[in-house]
Design an enzyme around this catalytic site. Sequence first.
Site, PDB file in Angstrom:
ATOM      1  N   LYS A 221     -61.874 -22.086 -25.985  1.00 17.33           N
ATOM      2  CA  LYS A 221     -61.093 -21.825 -27.200  1.00 17.33           C
ATOM      3  C   LYS A 221     -60.148 -20.623 -27.026  1.00 17.33           C
ATOM      4  O   LYS A 221     -60.436 -19.697 -26.284  1.00 17.33           O
ATOM      5  CB  LYS A 221     -62.020 -21.666 -28.415  1.00 17.33           C
ATOM      6  CG  LYS A 221     -62.594 -23.038 -28.827  1.00 17.33           C
ATOM      7  CD  LYS A 221     -63.448 -23.026 -30.059  1.00 17.33           C
ATOM      8  CE  LYS A 221     -63.981 -24.449 -30.305  1.00 17.33           C
ATOM      9  NZ  LYS A 221     -64.932 -24.519 -31.413  1.00 17.33           N
ATOM     10  N   ARG A 255     -72.116 -26.438 -27.266  1.00 18.54           N
ATOM     11  CA  ARG A 255     -71.144 -27.506 -26.991  1.00 18.54           C
ATOM     12  C   ARG A 255     -70.118 -26.991 -25.983  1.00 18.54           C
ATOM     13  O   ARG A 255     -69.499 -25.952 -26.209  1.00 18.54           O
ATOM     14  CB  ARG A 255     -70.450 -27.894 -28.297  1.00 18.54           C
ATOM     15  CG  ARG A 255     -69.464 -29.041 -28.187  1.00 18.54           C
ATOM     16  CD  ARG A 255     -68.807 -29.313 -29.533  1.00 18.54           C
ATOM     17  NE  ARG A 255     -67.909 -30.459 -29.502  1.00 18.54           N
ATOM     18  CZ  ARG A 255     -66.645 -30.397 -29.105  1.00 18.54           C
ATOM     19  NH1 ARG A 255     -66.138 -29.254 -28.712  1.00 18.54           N
ATOM     20  NH2 ARG A 255     -65.897 -31.488 -29.114  1.00 18.54           N
TER      21      ARG A 255
HETATM   22  C1  PT1 Z   1     -67.267 -27.067 -32.611  1.00 17.34           C
HETATM   23  C2  PT1 Z   1     -66.247 -27.999 -32.234  1.00 17.34           C
HETATM   24  C3  PT1 Z   1     -66.488 -29.376 -32.529  1.00 17.34           C
HETATM   25  N1  PT1 Z   1     -65.087 -27.630 -31.665  1.00 17.34           N
HETATM   26  C4  PT1 Z   1     -68.573 -28.834 -33.440  1.00 17.34           C
HETATM   27  N2  PT1 Z   1     -67.661 -29.762 -33.123  1.00 17.34           N
HETATM   28  C5  PT1 Z   1     -64.139 -28.553 -31.382  1.00 17.34           C
HETATM   29  N3  PT1 Z   1     -69.740 -29.223 -34.032  1.00 17.34           N
HETATM   30  C6  PT1 Z   1     -64.388 -29.911 -31.674  1.00 17.34           C
HETATM   31  C7  PT1 Z   1     -58.823 -22.957 -30.165  1.00 17.34           C
HETATM   32  O1  PT1 Z   1     -58.757 -21.972 -30.906  1.00 17.34           O
HETATM   33  O2  PT1 Z   1     -67.128 -25.774 -32.389  1.00 17.34           O
HETATM   34  N4  PT1 Z   1     -68.394 -27.512 -33.192  1.00 17.34           N
HETATM   35  N5  PT1 Z   1     -65.537 -30.288 -32.225  1.00 17.34           N
HETATM   36  C8  PT1 Z   1     -62.828 -28.113 -30.786  1.00 17.34           C
HETATM   37  N6  PT1 Z   1     -62.121 -27.310 -31.737  1.00 17.34           N
HETATM   38  C9  PT1 Z   1     -61.263 -26.275 -31.381  1.00 17.34           C
HETATM   39  C10 PT1 Z   1     -61.075 -25.195 -32.258  1.00 17.34           C
HETATM   40  C11 PT1 Z   1     -60.646 -26.274 -30.141  1.00 17.34           C
HETATM   41  C12 PT1 Z   1     -60.289 -24.117 -31.862  1.00 17.34           C
HETATM   42  C13 PT1 Z   1     -59.833 -25.225 -29.766  1.00 17.34           C
HETATM   43  C14 PT1 Z   1     -59.657 -24.122 -30.605  1.00 17.34           C
HETATM   44  O3  PT1 Z   1     -58.254 -23.032 -29.063  1.00 17.34           O
END
Ligand code: PT1
Length: 280
Positions: A221, A255
């Site tokens: 992230k 995850r």
């Molecule tokens: C998570 C999650 C998810 N994250 C769950 N499911 C993502 N339960 C997808 C960035 O700032 O934490 N928990 N499913 C991916 N989401 C992101 C959010 C990807 C922020 C990248 C960023 O780069």
Amino acid sequence: MFLQLPTRTLDLGRPRIMGVLNVTPDSFSDGGRYVQPDAAVQHARLMVEEGATIIDVGGESTRPGAEPVPEAEELDRVVPVIERLRRELDCVISVDTMKPAVMDAACAAGAELVNDVLALQAPGALEVVARRRAAVCLMHMQGEPRSMQRDPRYGDVVAEVRDFLARRLQACAGAGIAAASLLVDPGIGFGKTDAHNLRLMAELDTLLGLGRPVLVGVSRKSMLGRLLGLPAERRLHPGLAVAAVAAWLGASVVRTHDVAATAEAVSMSWTLRQARTIQR
Ligand code: PT1
């Protein structure tokens, strides 16, 4: 602690790894390398060999700025992959979706866990999960992926996330979903500044107070790069540090895209934590 799945239970007495399987041509870090079912299944097999207990199949990106995917398109992406994972691999299959129709079809195809960044707030979602007896990850998000990072604001971010998750646990109970089937997740990066994310990590024990296992996802992230001044391709090491700390603080599921490295970091953290518990 155990997680109740439709026909078995998952032992969360030690932290487990959820491996990310993106079946999207636009995913932020895997760049659509796994859109073909063959390639997706092969990647999932590798993640299971590397230590993933759960494979999280997603056909709609939820990263900041991501555009919604039509239901028919999402179904076409995830259902064939889930059917093959069910037949070919020994793992818990999770579906990362916000859409009740996708939850339903995914469960029919073999998914046992619904990972919903909307925490089953879409109309009909609670009913689908209750009928399928699926396990659920309830995640906190402020806003929606397309716009959530524009101006995230909280009074007390930890209290607000905790109270939201408590209300969603209640909503699940009201719909007849067993408490034993529920996981909670602070939603790192979902409508949060770096300061908000740091507070949620530092006070993870507040979420443990909800009485359900906690899932944390920080892999690759943007927060990791911003906090340390690193480019996107150097987020692995800080992500491993956060995964280790999450396990130390009591997270039950981590995850990640980087399963082998994360499994080792989390195992070492857990081993140290156990040594301390036994000594005291
Ligand atoms: C998570 C999650 C998810 N994250 C769950 N499911 C993502 N339960 C997808 C960035 O700032 O934490 N928990 N499913 C991916 N989401 C992101 C959010 C990807 C922020 C990248 C960023 O780069």
